[in-house]
Design a protein around this motif. Structure first.
Motif: not given
Length: 289
Positions: A99-107
């Motif tokens: 989730r953290v990687v996905r949120w950072l990439a989305t940001l």
């Protein structure tokens, strides 16, 4: 004799065909009239006089245009070199199970995709004191790489879900599923969008003239605004525009070439050899009657 019907529309009859021909003829006449009016105005405003086209005979002007074209291709080459890995990396991040990687990439993707390209170019050039070439490349990479990340992600998600499930059922890890199953099938679907975005990046290199980068448009601007050459703005446009169009058409041709090669490759065709009819498959010799 049967007449084939379409599921989308009815086959036009004789009267409809006559109307279509009439509309087509009127449209052709209007287009011809518009082209004729444009050509007339060009002659009327003396855009084809020798004085306006004479600058292109000078060796210095030719060298200036060639140097600008080379700088444009250089900026575009560096942009492609960095934007494609940038897009692939952040597309993988958006598809991550963490989730953290996905949120950072989305940001990152959403931020740079929403920012105007010119703002990013000026920020890198003015605030970070970067040279014009690399300021232009940085702005183009951040924007086009973010758009390509969404293209890659959408292409992978467009592959039928059963392909992913079958690969996991065979015991493949997620990296293997992405590398050997999803990405090869998504490539052909993503290719038109990738080439379209590269065309956008090629045209956006013209923004470099705003930060004094001597690219193709900047060279044309120097010629067009020169009082010694009688301000040949329209002749410069008529020289530069076909070259930009030709480069974009070359990219489109390259995309079609790659697509044709991918269709002929064994990995794209896939499938196992089919046994001839009447030959038992998978049975031991003793079981064959």
């Amino acid at each position: 004799m049967t007449v084939e019907s379409s599921a989308l529309y009815d086959i036009p009859g004789p009267k409809a065909l006559s109307r279509h021909r009439l509309y087509g003829g009127i449209a052709l006449l209007l287009i011809a009239a518009l082209i004729g009016w444009v050509v007339y105005m060009l002659f009327h405003t003396h855009q084809f006089t020798y004085a306006k086209w004479q600058p292109f005979e000078y060796r210095g002007v030719q060298d200036l245009l060639l140097r600008g074209l080379g700088n444009t291709l250089q900026a575009f080459g560096w942009t492609v070199l960095f934007a494609l890995p940038f897009g692939a990396l952040f597309a993988a991040g958006r598809l991550s199970d963490h989730r953290v990687v996905r949120w950072l990439a989305t940001l990152v993707v959403e931020f740079f995709r929403a920012m105007p390209v010119l703002v990013m170019i000026f920020f890198v050039f003015v605030a970070l004191k970067v040279q014009p070439l690399w300021a232009l490349v940085a702005g183009l990479v951040l924007y086009n790489g973010s758009v390509l990340a969404e293209v890659f992600r959408a292409g992978v998600l467009a592959v039928p879900k059963g392909q992913r499930e079958a690969a996991f059922a065979l015991g493949m890890r997620k990296t293997q599923v992405m590398t050997y199953v999803l990405v090869p099938q998504a490539n052909r679907a993503m290719l038109p969008a990738i080439i379209s975005q590269l065309v956008v990046a090629l045209k956006d290199t013209s923004l470099g003239f705003l930060i004094t980068f001597e690219e193709f448009l900047h060279a044309g601007k120097l010629i067009a605004t020169n009082l010694d050459y009688d301000l040949p703005f329209i002749p410069v446009v008529m020289v530069i525009a076909p070259i930009y169009i030709g480069m974009c058409l070359l990219l489109s041709w390259l995309a079609r070439f790659v697509e044709r090669r991918s269709r002929r490759s064994p990995s794209a065709r896939g499938g196992a050899p089919v046994a001839k009819a009447g030959v038992p498959v998978g049975l031991p010799p003793s079981a064959q009657l």
